[in-house]
Design a protein around this motif. Structure first.
Motif, PDB file in Angstrom:
ATOM      1  N   SER A 513      46.326  25.865  34.564  1.00 15.95           N
ATOM      2  CA  SER A 513      45.659  26.092  35.857  1.00 15.95           C
ATOM      3  C   SER A 513      45.023  24.478  36.147  1.00 15.95           C
ATOM      4  O   SER A 513      44.896  24.460  37.590  1.00 15.95           O
ATOM      5  N   LYS A 536      37.501  33.992  32.939  1.00 18.88           N
ATOM      6  CA  LYS A 536      37.959  34.475  34.101  1.00 18.88           C
ATOM      7  C   LYS A 536      39.365  33.738  34.507  1.00 18.88           C
ATOM      8  O   LYS A 536      39.329  32.548  34.390  1.00 18.88           O
ATOM      9  N   PHE A 537      40.045  34.832  34.927  1.00 14.41           N
ATOM     10  CA  PHE A 537      41.554  33.951  35.173  1.00 14.41           C
ATOM     11  C   PHE A 537      41.739  34.464  36.677  1.00 14.41           C
ATOM     12  O   PHE A 537      42.356  35.532  37.011  1.00 14.41           O
ATOM     13  N   LEU A 538      41.347  33.440  37.850  1.00 10.17           N
ATOM     14  CA  LEU A 538      41.354  33.648  38.919  1.00 10.17           C
ATOM     15  C   LEU A 538      42.802  33.671  39.664  1.00 10.17           C
ATOM     16  O   LEU A 538      43.553  32.463  39.155  1.00 10.17           O
ATOM     17  N   PRO A 539      43.364  34.691  40.337  1.00 11.14           N
ATOM     18  CA  PRO A 539      44.844  34.680  40.783  1.00 11.14           C
ATOM     19  C   PRO A 539      45.242  33.243  41.308  1.00 11.14           C
ATOM     20  O   PRO A 539      46.176  32.928  41.206  1.00 11.14           O
ATOM     21  N   GLU A 540      44.383  32.837  42.240  1.00 14.77           N
ATOM     22  CA  GLU A 540      44.770  31.579  42.947  1.00 14.77           C
ATOM     23  C   GLU A 540      45.140  30.490  41.871  1.00 14.77           C
ATOM     24  O   GLU A 540      45.724  29.387  42.149  1.00 14.77           O
ATOM     25  N   PHE A 542      46.196  30.902  38.699  1.00 14.79           N
ATOM     26  CA  PHE A 542      47.561  30.912  37.865  1.00 14.79           C
ATOM     27  C   PHE A 542      48.458  31.569  38.771  1.00 14.79           C
ATOM     28  O   PHE A 542      49.214  32.459  37.968  1.00 14.79           O
ATOM     29  N   ARG A 543      48.928  31.378  39.942  1.00 16.79           N
ATOM     30  CA  ARG A 543      49.759  32.095  40.566  1.00 16.79           C
ATOM     31  C   ARG A 543      51.402  31.672  40.047  1.00 16.79           C
ATOM     32  O   ARG A 543      52.073  32.399  40.293  1.00 16.79           O
ATOM     33  N   SER A 544      51.401  30.357  39.478  1.00 17.11           N
ATOM     34  CA  SER A 544      52.821  30.187  38.942  1.00 17.11           C
ATOM     35  C   SER A 544      52.810  30.511  37.396  1.00 17.11           C
ATOM     36  O   SER A 544      53.635  30.050  36.722  1.00 17.11           O
ATOM     37  N   THR A 545      51.927  31.395  36.925  1.00 11.84           N
ATOM     38  CA  THR A 545      51.761  31.336  35.450  1.00 11.84           C
ATOM     39  C   THR A 545      52.221  33.003  35.251  1.00 11.84           C
ATOM     40  O   THR A 545      51.862  33.790  36.000  1.00 11.84           O
ATOM     41  N   SER A 547      52.815  36.437  33.096  1.00 12.50           N
ATOM     42  CA  SER A 547      52.038  37.337  32.567  1.00 12.50           C
ATOM     43  C   SER A 547      52.267  37.230  31.060  1.00 12.50           C
ATOM     44  O   SER A 547      51.049  37.414  30.287  1.00 12.50           O
ATOM     45  N   LEU A 550      49.586  34.484  30.410  1.00  8.53           N
ATOM     46  CA  LEU A 550      48.400  34.793  30.375  1.00  8.53           C
ATOM     47  C   LEU A 550      47.916  35.557  29.272  1.00  8.53           C
ATOM     48  O   LEU A 550      46.932  35.461  28.540  1.00  8.53           O
TER      49      LEU A 550
END
Length: 800
Positions: A513, A536-540, A542-545, A547, A550
């Motif tokens: 991130s 917290k794993f905010l989508p913005e 981790f958009r290139s990570t 599943s 994560l």
């Protein structure tokens, strides 16, 4: 868990508490609910431990407990003079807390007076044998901690009067928050000295009390070492002897006067025994006293480049004079080390000596200098800088991470491999962070990582030093580390090696991130969120990570340590299977990467040559391998990584067989070659053993490198090598080299009377053709003694 019989009987009632014990328990609960003063919790906790502990003289324990409570009361009174808290409610709490402290102090004094301790007359601190000393000298340590126990009438020696009036010690009643690295830590023996005493020590020699503390501790360590040796627990004995030698070395440098003859003999004996009980690789890291002929200035020259700074010193660039190779030098100011700092220095040296992994920085030499009273640690130089700087420079949170996910997978696999190896060796780092991972070359996209800074590392398991016989062998209780990376259980004061996995989880979060999982305006705020806030794993972010990525981070950042991934489990995580092809390609393990096996692999030829060496020649190669500069190990490090299929930091016989591919070698011969290279008899090949075996055919041992090896074997700087020096260098691995008759024969052939000087040593090695079996022909090797210059050590000329 052990099997237990289940019954319907209620649990036993808790033991009854004395009024004093109950009062201290209430005080501890008060300090836990709100921080009334910076260090009140530390003082009250120490007092409660002493009162509840039933071992040792009652009077002594209550005397020290009363001192601890007086320290807490002084801080409370100072806080009340400066405002008494942020609110009226806080002021009232502070007043009540102070009154409870006064009552507890009175009760401690009464208990101590009943035991006949309080009225102890003033004594000369040099005649400390008349005063009770228990454990590791906790009484003396506490004496130093609170200013020489002036409140008891012991007083300070006249040497303290030389302290400048502007010294912070004159403001001893002003409350100061002690740093997390120096205080708020109790290990059952040493109560960490406060910031005041650290500043005092920076300006003066050891007080007699501190000197006595170190001498007492060294004596107990020697006794513990002898006990461990009698049990044939060589590893634990070696560590205890090393610790004893270090304590006495510090006394010599800071004590203001020479060691007594008996203690000087003990220091030399401890050093000698430590070498005889240590492995060869550990013995290749020499520790030089001020009187040793080999000094830092004679062996190295500083480049003037400052590579980093820390609380106790600075890291500088340096060059080895023998071959002009570059290294790093960590210079520590011994005058600033507290009891905790001294323990950490030993742990750092011991850990770096013992750990042998391609992704862990290597300790080369240690110098103790009476000039400035410093300790200099010479280590490998990592020219690529910190992983933190790369992340900070490249990351754009919400836009792009610092690395591609595939590159992050490669970096995480290296880090997890290191942690897996450390934990298998019984070492917990406790300070894993981006700043302590360095790149070995300038390009962050291709360089490999090296782990540094073992100042907070601790041994766990059978090798863990334990003088009290009561501490856990696997758990720790010191609140240490860096705020962003600190595991929640560390803040609770009871944790184990799994704290390293949480720290790696934080690093993984930041690699994916570009930002840490916990933010705050101060360390206190960050630690509060670490303790209680869910990740917290905010989508913005981790958009290139993936599943799987994560899932890996979540597994490492599990608050429940029983559910947290271990290093073994993390390396088997599905995330790494996504990039298995890439990782295996980088490691050179996929089909088409291995060389054509029609010709005999160079490694197989090197193993055969190494196995054929006599004991003395094999030792020379091993020592030379341990002192190769990092720049000469790049290709060998990559090859070792290729062969290490499971990433555990060592090679098994099966991995070696797989690495050799279709080479025509009989199974029995391969087993014999493997055993010959496995000097420490662990049934695996460490990185150093792999390098030593491969060195014979891949790197030229010119006269410069042989001179470094000669000085390493001649550890006492006598100018010649004897049988005793050779056996001491081999240490506990001596039997693995075969009969000592081979050593005797080699020394008799090389020198006269069992002594071999440097010229005779070179003649013998050249005769054995060790310097002519590499990539440079023997005709190209120039003899420095004739005035010619030796060529630089050549790079590896072929790959596996």
């Amino acid at each position: 868990m052990p099997d237990v019989a289940m019954t319907d009987r209620p649990p036993p009632a808790p033991p009854s508490e004395s009024p004093l014990q109950e009062r201290l328990r209430i005080l501890r609960e008060s300090t836990g609910s709100a921080t009334l003063t910076p260090n009140a919790e530390t003082y009250v906790k120490r007092a409660a431990e002493l009162v509840h502990n039933e071992e040792g003289p009652v009077g002594q324990r209550h005397t020290i407990a009363g001192c601890a409570l007086r320290c807490a009361l002084q801080e409370c009174e100072a806080a009340m003079r400066t405002g008494g808290g942020a609110s009226a409610k806080d002021s009232i709490r502070l007043l009540r807390f102070a009154e409870e402290l006064r009552q507890a102090i009175r009760e401690c004094d009464e208990a101590a007076s009943y035991a006949g301790v309080v009225d102890t007359p003033t004594v000369d601190m040099d005649e400390a044998d008349d005063r009770p000393v228990r454990g590791c000298g906790a009484f003396w340590d506490f004496s130093e901690f609170c200013g020489g126990l002036d409140c008891l009438g012991y007083g300070r020696e006249s040497e303290s009067s030389s302290i400048d009036s502007a010294s912070p010690i004159t403001n001893k009643h002003e409350p100061q928050r002690m740093g997390s690295e120096e205080t708020l830590q109790l290990d059952g023996h040493f109560l960490a000295r406060g910031a005041e005493h650290c500043k005092l020590a920076a300006e003066a020699s050891l007080t007699p009390g501190a000197r006595q503390l170190l001498e007492n501790t060294a004596t107990e360590l020697l006794a513990a070492a002898e006990e461990a040796a009698s049990r044939r627990d060589r590893g634990a004995a070696a560590r205890q002897f090393q610790r004893a030698a270090l304590h006495l070395e510090i006394v010599r440098l800071l004590g203001g006067k020479p060691l007594a003859p008996a203690l000087e003999a003990s220091r030399r004996y401890a050093r000698w025994r430590a070498r005889r009980l240590s492995h060869l690789l550990e013995n290749c890291v020499l520790e030089h006293s001020p009187e040793d002929p080999r000094t830092f200035d004679a062996a190295y020259s500083l480049t003037g480049e400052i590579l980093g700074r820390g609380g106790y010193g600075v890291v500088l660039g340096c060059t080895r004079r023998a071959d002009q190779e570059a290294f790093a030098c960590k210079r520590l100011d011994l005058k600033r080390l507290s009891a905790k700092g001294l323990a950490r220095l030993h742990e750092e040296i011991a850990a770096l000596k013992a750990l042998d992994h391609p992704h862990i920085v290597r300790l080369r030499e240690v110098f103790y200098s009476d000039t400035g009273r410093t300790c200099l640690l010479v280590t490998d130089l990592c020219s690529g800088g910190e992983l933190f700087k790369a992340v900070d420079k490249r990351a754009r949170p919400g836009v792009r991470p610092p690395f591609t996910e595939s590159r992050s997978a490669e970096l995480l696999r290296q880090m997890l491999g290191v942690v897996r190896y450390m934990h298998s060796c019984g070492v917990c780092h406790r300070d894993l962070k981006l700043e302590n991972w360095l790149f070995d070359s300038p390009d962050p996209d291709t360089a490999t990582l090296r782990l540094v800074d073992f100042g907070l590392a601790r041994v766990f398991g059978p090798l863990r030093p334990d003088l009290s016989k009561t501490r856990s062998k696997t758990n720790f209780d010191e609140r240490v580390g860096s705020a962003y990376y600190c595991a929640p259980e560390v803040l609770e004061g009871i944790y184990d090696r799994r704290c390293d996995l949480w720290s790696l989880g934080v690093i993984a979060y930041m690699l994916f991130s570009g930002t840490p999982p916990f933010w705050g305006r101060s360390d206190k705020e960050i630690l509060k969120r670490v303790r209680s806030t869910e990740v917290k794993f905010l989508p913005e972010l981790f958009r290139s990570t993936s599943s799987e990525g994560l899932s890996l981070v979540r597994g490492l950042l599990q608050r429940d340590v029983e559910l947290r991934l271990t290093a073994d489990q993390a390396l088997e995580h599905p995330f790494f299977s996504l990039y298995a092809t890439l990782v295996r390609s980088v490691s050179g393990l996929v089909e088409g990467i291995l060389p054509d096996q029609e010709e005999e692999p160079p490694l197989l030829d090197a193993l055969r040559s190494f196995a054929a060496l006599n004991a003395f020649s094999k030792l020379v190669v091993e020592v030379a391998a341990a002192h190769l500069a990092p720049a000469r190990l790049v290709q060998l490090r990559q090859d070792f990584t290729k062969a290490d299929l499971d990433g555990d930091g060592v090679l098994s016989l099966a991995e070696l067989r797989s690495f050799l591919g279709d080479a025509k070698v009989d199974e029995r011969e391969l087993e014999a070659l493997f055993a010959a290279a496995d000097v420490d008899a662990t049934q695996t090949l460490s990185f150093h053993e792999f390098v030593a075996a491969a060195l014979v055919r891949r790197v030229e041992l010119d006269d410069k490198m042989l001179h470094v090896a000669f000085e390493a074997i001649d550890s006492e700087g006598l100018g010649y090598i004897t049988r005793e020096a050779v056996v001491a260098t081999m240490g506990r691995d001596a039997k693995r080299y075969g009969s000592t008759a081979e050593v005797d024969a080699a020394l008799a052939h090389a020198g006269v009377g069992g002594r071999v000087d440097y010229n005779e040593f070179l003649d013998y090695i050249h005769e054995q053709r060790l310097s002519g079996i590499g990539s440079v022909s023997s005709e190209e090797t120039k003899d420095e003694r004739t005035g010619s210059t030796s060529p630089e050590i050549p790079s590896v000329i072929y790959k596996f």
